[in-house]
Design a protein around this motif. Sequence first.
Motif, PDB file in Angstrom:
ATOM      1  N   ALA A 158      42.975  75.199 -17.031  1.00  0.00           N
ATOM      2  CA  ALA A 158      44.330  74.619 -17.626  1.00  0.00           C
ATOM      3  C   ALA A 158      44.820  74.476 -16.250  1.00  0.00           C
ATOM      4  O   ALA A 158      44.789  73.383 -15.586  1.00  0.00           O
ATOM      5  CB  ALA A 158      45.362  75.643 -18.042  1.00  0.00           C
ATOM      6  N   HIS A 159      44.476  75.622 -15.541  1.00  0.00           N
ATOM      7  CA  HIS A 159      45.171  75.635 -13.416  1.00  0.00           C
ATOM      8  C   HIS A 159      43.277  74.662 -13.005  1.00  0.00           C
ATOM      9  O   HIS A 159      43.920  74.223 -12.325  1.00  0.00           O
ATOM     10  CB  HIS A 159      44.604  77.462 -13.003  1.00  0.00           C
ATOM     11  CG  HIS A 159      45.165  77.245 -12.246  1.00  0.00           C
ATOM     12  ND1 HIS A 159      44.221  76.987 -10.864  1.00  0.00           N
ATOM     13  CD2 HIS A 159      46.763  77.666 -11.636  1.00  0.00           C
ATOM     14  CE1 HIS A 159      45.429  76.547  -9.968  1.00  0.00           C
ATOM     15  NE2 HIS A 159      46.534  77.589  -9.332  1.00  0.00           N
ATOM     16  N   LEU A 161      41.890  72.450 -14.151  1.00  0.00           N
ATOM     17  CA  LEU A 161      42.027  70.904 -13.832  1.00  0.00           C
ATOM     18  C   LEU A 161      43.128  69.890 -14.100  1.00  0.00           C
ATOM     19  O   LEU A 161      43.483  69.707 -13.445  1.00  0.00           O
ATOM     20  CB  LEU A 161      42.279  71.026 -16.422  1.00  0.00           C
ATOM     21  CG  LEU A 161      40.809  71.063 -16.495  1.00  0.00           C
ATOM     22  CD1 LEU A 161      40.657  71.062 -18.650  1.00  0.00           C
ATOM     23  CD2 LEU A 161      39.897  69.647 -16.411  1.00  0.00           C
ATOM     24  N   ASN A 162      44.174  71.209 -13.399  1.00  0.00           N
ATOM     25  CA  ASN A 162      45.363  70.469 -13.098  1.00  0.00           C
ATOM     26  C   ASN A 162      45.443  70.542 -11.822  1.00  0.00           C
ATOM     27  O   ASN A 162      45.991  69.385 -11.293  1.00  0.00           O
ATOM     28  CB  ASN A 162      46.375  72.100 -13.643  1.00  0.00           C
ATOM     29  CG  ASN A 162      47.681  71.074 -12.919  1.00  0.00           C
ATOM     30  OD1 ASN A 162      48.403  70.490 -13.420  1.00  0.00           O
ATOM     31  ND2 ASN A 162      48.608  71.902 -11.783  1.00  0.00           N
ATOM     32  N   ASN A 163      45.244  71.560 -11.004  1.00  0.00           N
ATOM     33  CA  ASN A 163      44.374  71.544  -9.528  1.00  0.00           C
ATOM     34  C   ASN A 163      44.075  69.931  -8.711  1.00  0.00           C
ATOM     35  O   ASN A 163      44.466  69.199  -8.390  1.00  0.00           O
ATOM     36  CB  ASN A 163      43.570  72.673  -8.786  1.00  0.00           C
ATOM     37  CG  ASN A 163      44.533  73.716  -8.667  1.00  0.00           C
ATOM     38  OD1 ASN A 163      45.623  73.509  -8.449  1.00  0.00           O
ATOM     39  ND2 ASN A 163      43.772  74.255  -8.323  1.00  0.00           N
ATOM     40  N   ALA A 165      43.875  67.246 -11.216  1.00  0.00           N
ATOM     41  CA  ALA A 165      44.461  66.372 -11.570  1.00  0.00           C
ATOM     42  C   ALA A 165      45.595  66.081 -10.548  1.00  0.00           C
ATOM     43  O   ALA A 165      45.318  64.637 -10.884  1.00  0.00           O
ATOM     44  CB  ALA A 165      44.890  66.334 -12.764  1.00  0.00           C
ATOM     45  N   ALA A 166      46.163  67.117 -10.783  1.00  0.00           N
ATOM     46  CA  ALA A 166      47.544  66.652  -9.604  1.00  0.00           C
ATOM     47  C   ALA A 166      46.926  65.886  -7.789  1.00  0.00           C
ATOM     48  O   ALA A 166      47.810  65.344  -7.807  1.00  0.00           O
ATOM     49  CB  ALA A 166      47.998  68.583  -9.130  1.00  0.00           C
ATOM     50  N   TYR A 334      38.872  80.371 -12.356  1.00  0.00           N
ATOM     51  CA  TYR A 334      40.009  80.719 -11.886  1.00  0.00           C
ATOM     52  C   TYR A 334      40.882  82.361 -11.975  1.00  0.00           C
ATOM     53  O   TYR A 334      40.468  83.394 -10.759  1.00  0.00           O
ATOM     54  CB  TYR A 334      41.324  80.296 -13.063  1.00  0.00           C
ATOM     55  CG  TYR A 334      42.887  80.786 -12.210  1.00  0.00           C
ATOM     56  CD1 TYR A 334      42.879  80.149 -11.422  1.00  0.00           C
ATOM     57  CD2 TYR A 334      42.705  81.415 -13.660  1.00  0.00           C
ATOM     58  CE1 TYR A 334      44.702  79.875 -10.811  1.00  0.00           C
ATOM     59  CE2 TYR A 334      44.683  81.416 -13.213  1.00  0.00           C
ATOM     60  CZ  TYR A 334      44.897  81.746 -11.998  1.00  0.00           C
ATOM     61  OH  TYR A 334      46.365  81.645 -11.682  1.00  0.00           O
TER      62      TYR A 334
END
Length: 466
Positions: A158-159, A161-163, A165-166, A334
């Motif tokens: 999740a981390h 993918l979030n990077n 995406a953000a 991660y």
Amino acid sequence: MQPCTVELLKSFEPLAEVPDDQLQWLLDIGECREIKTGETIYEIGDTFHSTDFLLEGKFSVSIQQGKQANEIGIFESGAISGYLPFSRGKISTVYVICVQDAVVMSVSIENIKKATKLYFELTEALVHTMITRVRYATTRQQQYEKMFALGKLSAGLAHELNNPAAAIGRNAASLSELLQNIPKIFKQTAGLKLDPAQMEIFQERLHAIIDREQENELSMLEKSAMEDELTDWLEEHGIDDYTFAEILVDYGINVTDLEYLAVIPPENALVPVFKWLSYHLSTSKIVKEIAEASTRISELVGAVKNFSHMDRGGDKQFISIHSGLESTITLLNYKIKKGNIKIVLDFAHDLPLAKALAGELNQVWTNIIDNAIDAMAINNKGTLTINTKQERNSVVVTITDNGPGIPEDISPMIFDPFFTTKEIGKGTGLGLDVVMRIIEQHHGSVKLKSVPGQTSFIVCIPINEK
């Protein structure tokens, strides 16, 4: 409490075909007792002393998951628990608690062992119960371990993918803001009526500067000093875009380069042309970062697909061992970065494909690598080395960490179910048990070599079962 009769025992599905005289023998030697709601029947690690026939009531069966016990099933009237003949299970691997007032008939292990010599049909029924229980427990354990492996990966994934995406979200907002100002820049530059030949030379010089090979990456102090020099130059030439200097540094453009470009346009066009240059470089940088972020997301999705083998069938296929190892490392990236772990891949270039279940093997790599990362956490850093080679008709994968090592007195127990050296809530003791089970299903082997400061797991997988 209803009377315990042969008819009641025949309502137990496994005992339906057992002759009456054998069931009467059970009744004669069995001991009936009442159990109240809330009473503990077995805790994990308790030794079995009898075979228990649940005549009335309900038992809840739970396993330890992290810091809490999670229910995996319910025993209702008609269930047989505890010791079973010819089973290697001598201790309980689950919590069993009474959740509805119950009546149990218990038969001692000694008497059950006598039954195996006296009564064939009764023994056959109990053995069938044992096989069913093993099959059910194995299925549940496999499913749980798959979910536990997914849990190990999900937070980090999740981390990861979030990077990107953000980053896409931030850059999209910045790009939108830049695009809104393009008409203004266009109006300023169009009104200058610049010489096309001059602008062509400007663009050629600009591309030559951008495309040249970059020198060694600058340190933070060097970047800061360069930004100050560029800001001073821009201010001297009437350009008050303070973010421009940072962008120029990112592209490796220095004061000498600006001087080289500044001699081309007329003096009255310098500010608008360099404003256009600022927007051009900013837009190009944003588009590049969006492309890199989307590529990273694609790589992560590809790693998940490869890890889970979502697009393949359930049969063994010839697969790349390296691909599975790389996907596992990607998904654990991660945790690897957080643990300050250096990864060393020593892969054999000519390693053959091996016939295996890719999804199952990826569970093996996840469990071993995740354990290695946890082991090195005590040092706040570490090196994980993965070596592959071919030995005769097998592929050999050696995963080595430089953590504290596994004490010699517990090494023989690390593959046992539910054995763990981790704190409560950080391990289930199923990981290496599952590793052993999966590799045995592939007719391979797993060996441990550990000394203080170095632990290696050597996994041997046949290239082809035949």
